[in-house]
Design a protein around this motif. Structure first.
Motif, PDB file in Angstrom:
ATOM      1  N   TYR A  61       0.813  -1.219   0.000  1.00 50.51           N
ATOM      2  CA  TYR A  61       0.000   0.000   0.000  1.00 50.51           C
ATOM      3  C   TYR A  61       0.841   1.262   0.000  1.00 50.51           C
ATOM      4  N   PHE A  62       0.302   2.249  -0.668  1.00 48.31           N
ATOM      5  CA  PHE A  62       0.855   3.599  -0.610  1.00 48.31           C
ATOM      6  C   PHE A  62      -0.196   4.465   0.068  1.00 48.31           C
ATOM      7  N   GLU A  63       0.196   5.176   1.123  1.00 50.17           N
ATOM      8  CA  GLU A  63      -0.758   6.061   1.807  1.00 50.17           C
ATOM      9  C   GLU A  63      -0.595   7.483   1.290  1.00 50.17           C
ATOM     10  N   PHE A  64      -1.701   8.040   0.831  1.00 47.38           N
ATOM     11  CA  PHE A  64      -1.725   9.438   0.410  1.00 47.38           C
ATOM     12  C   PHE A  64      -1.901  10.316   1.636  1.00 47.38           C
ATOM     13  N   GLU A  65      -1.238  11.450   1.623  1.00 43.55           N
ATOM     14  CA  GLU A  65      -1.315  12.371   2.749  1.00 43.55           C
ATOM     15  C   GLU A  65      -2.118  13.598   2.364  1.00 43.55           C
ATOM     16  N   GLY A  66      -2.953  14.037   3.303  1.00 43.62           N
ATOM     17  CA  GLY A  66      -3.706  15.270   3.122  1.00 43.62           C
ATOM     18  C   GLY A  66      -2.834  16.459   3.486  1.00 43.62           C
ATOM     19  N   PHE A  67      -3.469  17.554   3.798  1.00 42.36           N
ATOM     20  CA  PHE A  67      -2.748  18.767   4.139  1.00 42.36           C
ATOM     21  C   PHE A  67      -2.615  18.921   5.646  1.00 42.36           C
ATOM     22  N   GLU A  68      -1.477  19.440   6.064  1.00 36.20           N
ATOM     23  CA  GLU A  68      -1.296  19.843   7.454  1.00 36.20           C
ATOM     24  C   GLU A  68      -2.093  21.130   7.670  1.00 36.20           C
ATOM     25  N   THR A  69      -2.312  21.478   8.914  1.00 31.48           N
ATOM     26  CA  THR A  69      -3.114  22.656   9.243  1.00 31.48           C
ATOM     27  C   THR A  69      -2.563  23.914   8.594  1.00 31.48           C
ATOM     28  N   HIS A  70      -1.254  24.113   8.669  1.00 27.24           N
ATOM     29  CA  HIS A  70      -0.671  25.331   8.090  1.00 27.24           C
ATOM     30  C   HIS A  70      -0.826  25.356   6.562  1.00 27.24           C
ATOM     31  N   MET A 125      -9.615  21.281  -6.412  1.00 22.99           N
ATOM     32  CA  MET A 125      -8.521  21.342  -7.369  1.00 22.99           C
ATOM     33  C   MET A 125      -7.181  21.228  -6.642  1.00 22.99           C
ATOM     34  N   ARG A 126      -7.052  21.871  -5.486  1.00 21.64           N
ATOM     35  CA  ARG A 126      -5.790  21.809  -4.730  1.00 21.64           C
ATOM     36  C   ARG A 126      -5.551  20.398  -4.170  1.00 21.64           C
ATOM     37  N   TYR A 127      -6.617  19.733  -3.725  1.00 21.82           N
ATOM     38  CA  TYR A 127      -6.465  18.356  -3.242  1.00 21.82           C
ATOM     39  C   TYR A 127      -6.068  17.419  -4.380  1.00 21.82           C
ATOM     40  N   ILE A 128      -6.660  17.598  -5.542  1.00 21.75           N
ATOM     41  CA  ILE A 128      -6.301  16.774  -6.698  1.00 21.75           C
ATOM     42  C   ILE A 128      -4.838  17.011  -7.062  1.00 21.75           C
ATOM     43  N   GLN A 129      -4.400  18.266  -7.041  1.00 20.38           N
ATOM     44  CA  GLN A 129      -2.989  18.570  -7.295  1.00 20.38           C
ATOM     45  C   GLN A 129      -2.095  17.853  -6.286  1.00 20.38           C
ATOM     46  N   ARG A 130      -2.518  17.857  -5.027  1.00 14.13           N
ATOM     47  CA  ARG A 130      -1.731  17.219  -3.963  1.00 14.13           C
ATOM     48  C   ARG A 130      -1.571  15.717  -4.237  1.00 14.13           C
ATOM     49  N   VAL A 131      -2.660  15.065  -4.617  1.00 19.84           N
ATOM     50  CA  VAL A 131      -2.610  13.634  -4.919  1.00 19.84           C
ATOM     51  C   VAL A 131      -1.680  13.389  -6.107  1.00 19.84           C
ATOM     52  N   LYS A 132      -1.811  14.186  -7.161  1.00 19.77           N
ATOM     53  CA  LYS A 132      -0.971  14.013  -8.354  1.00 19.77           C
ATOM     54  C   LYS A 132       0.497  14.262  -8.040  1.00 19.77           C
ATOM     55  N   GLU A 133       0.788  15.220  -7.177  1.00 21.45           N
ATOM     56  CA  GLU A 133       2.175  15.480  -6.775  1.00 21.45           C
ATOM     57  C   GLU A 133       2.762  14.256  -6.072  1.00 21.45           C
ATOM     58  N   GLN A 134       1.976  13.617  -5.216  1.00 23.62           N
ATOM     59  CA  GLN A 134       2.461  12.433  -4.516  1.00 23.62           C
ATOM     60  C   GLN A 134       2.681  11.267  -5.472  1.00 23.62           C
ATOM     61  N   ILE A 135       1.832  11.166  -6.480  1.00 21.32           N
ATOM     62  CA  ILE A 135       2.022  10.129  -7.501  1.00 21.32           C
ATOM     63  C   ILE A 135       3.324  10.395  -8.257  1.00 21.32           C
ATOM     64  N   ASP A 136       3.536  11.655  -8.655  1.00 19.82           N
ATOM     65  CA  ASP A 136       4.748  12.007  -9.406  1.00 19.82           C
ATOM     66  C   ASP A 136       6.007  11.778  -8.568  1.00 19.82           C
ATOM     67  N   LEU A 137       5.959  12.148  -7.291  1.00 19.21           N
ATOM     68  CA  LEU A 137       7.125  11.997  -6.429  1.00 19.21           C
ATOM     69  C   LEU A 137       7.458  10.527  -6.143  1.00 19.21           C
ATOM     70  N   ASN A 138       6.456   9.684  -6.232  1.00 19.08           N
ATOM     71  CA  ASN A 138       6.631   8.266  -5.943  1.00 19.08           C
ATOM     72  C   ASN A 138       6.363   7.419  -7.182  1.00 19.08           C
ATOM     73  N   GLY A 139       6.694   7.947  -8.333  1.00 17.19           N
ATOM     74  CA  GLY A 139       6.400   7.315  -9.612  1.00 17.19           C
ATOM     75  C   GLY A 139       6.851   5.877  -9.725  1.00 17.19           C
ATOM     76  N   LYS A 140       7.987   5.567  -9.137  1.00 17.76           N
ATOM     77  CA  LYS A 140       8.485   4.193  -9.227  1.00 17.76           C
ATOM     78  C   LYS A 140       7.522   3.206  -8.593  1.00 17.76           C
ATOM     79  N   ASP A 141       6.845   3.617  -7.520  1.00 17.13           N
ATOM     80  CA  ASP A 141       5.890   2.735  -6.862  1.00 17.13           C
ATOM     81  C   ASP A 141       4.648   2.490  -7.732  1.00 17.13           C
ATOM     82  N   PHE A 142       4.279   3.475  -8.533  1.00 16.67           N
ATOM     83  CA  PHE A 142       3.061   3.376  -9.320  1.00 16.67           C
ATOM     84  C   PHE A 142       3.282   2.788 -10.707  1.00 16.67           C
ATOM     85  N   ASN A 143       4.536   2.582 -11.070  1.00 16.70           N
ATOM     86  CA  ASN A 143       4.830   2.097 -12.423  1.00 16.70           C
ATOM     87  C   ASN A 143       5.480   0.722 -12.434  1.00 16.70           C
ATOM     88  N   GLU A 144       5.331  -0.038 -11.359  1.00 22.74           N
ATOM     89  CA  GLU A 144       5.926  -1.369 -11.310  1.00 22.74           C
ATOM     90  C   GLU A 144       5.056  -2.366 -12.044  1.00 22.74           C
TER      91      GLU A 144
END
Length: 144
Positions: A61-70, A125-144
């Motif tokens: 599993y890969f856990e997606f992270e939401g936003f911190e309060t700040h 839109m910002r949450y979708i961007q956040r999810v896509k950023e995590q996918i891009d940063l962890n691309g190796k996990d999603f492309n196995e």
């Protein structure tokens, strides 16, 4: 496995609701759990089976992270800066600079007419961007 736009949107919506979202890297399935850190005292029993499955197969599993309060505060400030109504913009900025900024911002948005939907659209839109950023940063996990 590659996430579909629909799955990305589902993850973003669940993160916005304060849930924990896990993507199964082998099956492409999504599991969602209540975030007990945010919902102190919530009944954990309905989530036990899902939590056990994830704990026993954590490497799958890969856990997606939401936003911190700040970060959530920054999103509200960014939205306020984009508003084309100077009066509402001042009200939102003022709300963010007072005690209890989240509650004050929500009250202003809830009473802003057409801008309320614009806020929801912007935040999504910002949450979708956040999810896509995590996918891009962890691309190796999603492309196995």
């Amino acid at each position: 496995m590659k996430l579909t736009e629909k799955q990305i949107e589902e993850i973003a919506d669940n993160l916005d609701c304060g849930m924990r979202c896990f993507y199964n890297l082998k099956t492409g399935g999504i599991k969602t759990l209540l975030n007990f850190d945010s919902w102190i005292g919530a009944d954990e029993e309905p989530w036990e089976e899902e939590a056990k499955e994830i704990d026993e197969n954590l490497d799958d599993y890969f856990e997606f992270e939401g936003f911190e309060t700040h970060e959530s505060f920054r999103i509200m400030a960014d939205f306020a800066e984009r508003i084309d109504d100077p009066k509402l913009q001042d009200q939102l900025i003022n709300a963010l600079n007072r005690p209890k900024p989240f509650r004050n911002f929500k009250w202003q948005i809830d009473n802003s007419g057409e801008y309320r939907q614009q806020w929801f659209d912007y935040k999504k839109m910002r949450y979708i961007q956040r999810v896509k950023e995590q996918i891009d940063l962890n691309g190796k996990d999603f492309n196995e």
